[in-house]
Scaffold this motif. Structure first.
Motif, mmCIF file in Angstrom:
data_model
loop_
_atom_site.group_PDB
_atom_site.id
_atom_site.type_symbol
_atom_site.label_atom_id
_atom_site.label_comp_id
_atom_site.label_asym_id
_atom_site.label_seq_id
_atom_site.Cartn_x
_atom_site.Cartn_y
_atom_site.Cartn_z
ATOM 1 N N LYS A 69 -3.357 8.441 6.178
ATOM 2 C CA LYS A 69 -2.263 9.347 6.773
ATOM 3 C C LYS A 69 -2.817 10.909 6.738
ATOM 4 O O LYS A 69 -2.352 11.955 7.586
ATOM 5 C CB LYS A 69 -1.068 9.091 5.818
ATOM 6 N N ASN A 86 -0.788 7.168 -2.959
ATOM 7 C CA ASN A 86 0.059 7.036 -1.631
ATOM 8 C C ASN A 86 1.504 7.485 -1.930
ATOM 9 O O ASN A 86 2.389 7.265 -1.196
ATOM 10 C CB ASN A 86 -0.076 5.603 -1.162
ATOM 11 N N ASP A 87 1.852 8.009 -3.105
ATOM 12 C CA ASP A 87 3.359 8.459 -3.632
ATOM 13 C C ASP A 87 4.304 7.441 -3.300
ATOM 14 O O ASP A 87 5.203 7.289 -2.366
ATOM 15 C CB ASP A 87 3.564 9.514 -2.492
ATOM 16 N N LEU A 105 -6.976 14.297 1.028
ATOM 17 C CA LEU A 105 -6.830 13.141 0.060
ATOM 18 C C LEU A 105 -7.817 13.334 -1.305
ATOM 19 O O LEU A 105 -7.106 13.193 -2.496
ATOM 20 C CB LEU A 105 -7.459 11.755 0.471
ATOM 21 N N ASN A 154 0.988 -1.545 0.133
ATOM 22 C CA ASN A 154 -0.063 0.163 -0.102
ATOM 23 C C ASN A 154 0.987 1.184 -0.156
ATOM 24 O O ASN A 154 0.437 2.460 -0.559
ATOM 25 C CB ASN A 154 -0.744 -0.047 1.362
ATOM 26 N N GLU A 155 2.046 1.178 0.660
ATOM 27 C CA GLU A 155 2.870 2.184 1.014
ATOM 28 C C GLU A 155 4.074 2.650 -0.138
ATOM 29 O O GLU A 155 4.196 3.628 -0.675
ATOM 30 C CB GLU A 155 3.729 2.439 2.172
ATOM 31 N N SER A 187 -4.535 3.965 3.582
ATOM 32 C CA SER A 187 -3.584 4.388 4.324
ATOM 33 C C SER A 187 -3.493 5.609 5.525
ATOM 34 O O SER A 187 -3.011 5.510 6.477
ATOM 35 C CB SER A 187 -2.592 5.436 3.140
ATOM 36 N N GLY A 245 -5.869 5.485 -1.033
ATOM 37 C CA GLY A 245 -5.499 6.521 0.147
ATOM 38 C C GLY A 245 -6.398 6.242 1.656
ATOM 39 O O GLY A 245 -5.752 6.434 2.458
#
Length: 225
Positions: A117, A163-164, A123, A86-87, A115, A112
């Motif tokens: 975050k 998620n970069d 998002l 995922n990351e 995640s 996202g």
């Protein structure tokens, strides 16, 4: 940054038992640096997709070593591997797997949510900016089943970036596209590498596509030739 490795594969072997032992991958070793654009090619049945499945951490039943972002994937729990997927990795497939009941913008946001975050508002902003970079922000509020095949693949690329991740893994991303849309997808990938220093690994049958990447890894009968 470029000298950091995104992916290192050391002596990977994979066999199936059906009912006799069939060696599908034999002593596969290579590394990919950050910011590289690499394609894996070879005839059907040479082991490309099996290899990608291992590299994406979906298949853990193999011999050998796999490092993603300079971290060993050995002895990780399924939960830890899911976190890596995922990351660190964005996925682009031949079939875009968009959710028809969601808008284009929501589809880009989906990975996202796992995640968590950033807030949903942030998002949403990030997803819209990605659509903008890919020139399809006007589709944001459309439902996923209202856009064309080429647009769907661009939406899938935006989703893979939400998620970069450090790396995109792509399985035949132009397999269902005509040459015009294939060129668009190639240009997008190229820009992700040049502008955003993404690392891209593409499994492809498309020779034109492969020939324009930085490096080609050719497979035959489960080995790199």
């Amino acid at each position: 940054m470029k000298d950091k490795t995104a992916l290192v594969v050391q002596s990977i072997y994979k066999s199936f038992y059906d009912p006799v032992k069939i060696d599908v991958l034999k002593d596969i070793s290579f590394s990919i640096n950050r910011g590289e654009f690499v394609s894996i090619t070879g005839k059907s049945g040479c082991g490309k997709s099996t290899l990608l499945y291992i590299l994406s951490t979906m298949d853990t039943d193999y011999k050998g070593e796999l490092f993603i972002d300079e971290e060993s994937m050995a002895n990780k729990t399924e939960k830890e591997l899911a976190f890596v997927r995922n990351e660190k990795i964005g996925f682009v497939f031949q079939f875009h797997y968009l959710l028809n009941e969601f808008s284009v913008l929501k589809n880009v946001m989906v990975p996202g949510f796992k995640s968590s975050k950033i807030t949903e508002e942030e998002l949403e902003h990030k997803a819209y900016e990605l659509l903008k970079k890919l020139g399809i922000e006007k589709l944001a509020s459309k439902m996923a089943n209202q856009v064309s095949g080429g647009e769907k693949q661009r939406i899938a690329i935006a989703r893979s970036m939400i998620n970069d991740p450090i790396m995109l893994m792509c399985d035949e991303p132009t397999g269902n596209l005509d040459s015009k849309n294939s060129d668009i997808v190639f240009e997008i990938f190229n820009e992700l590498v040049d502008t955003f220093q993404k690392t891209i690994l593409v499994v492809t049958h498309d020779e034109n596509f492969a020939n324009n990447t930085h490096r080609i890894i050719t497979m035959q009968d489960g080995k790199i030739v």
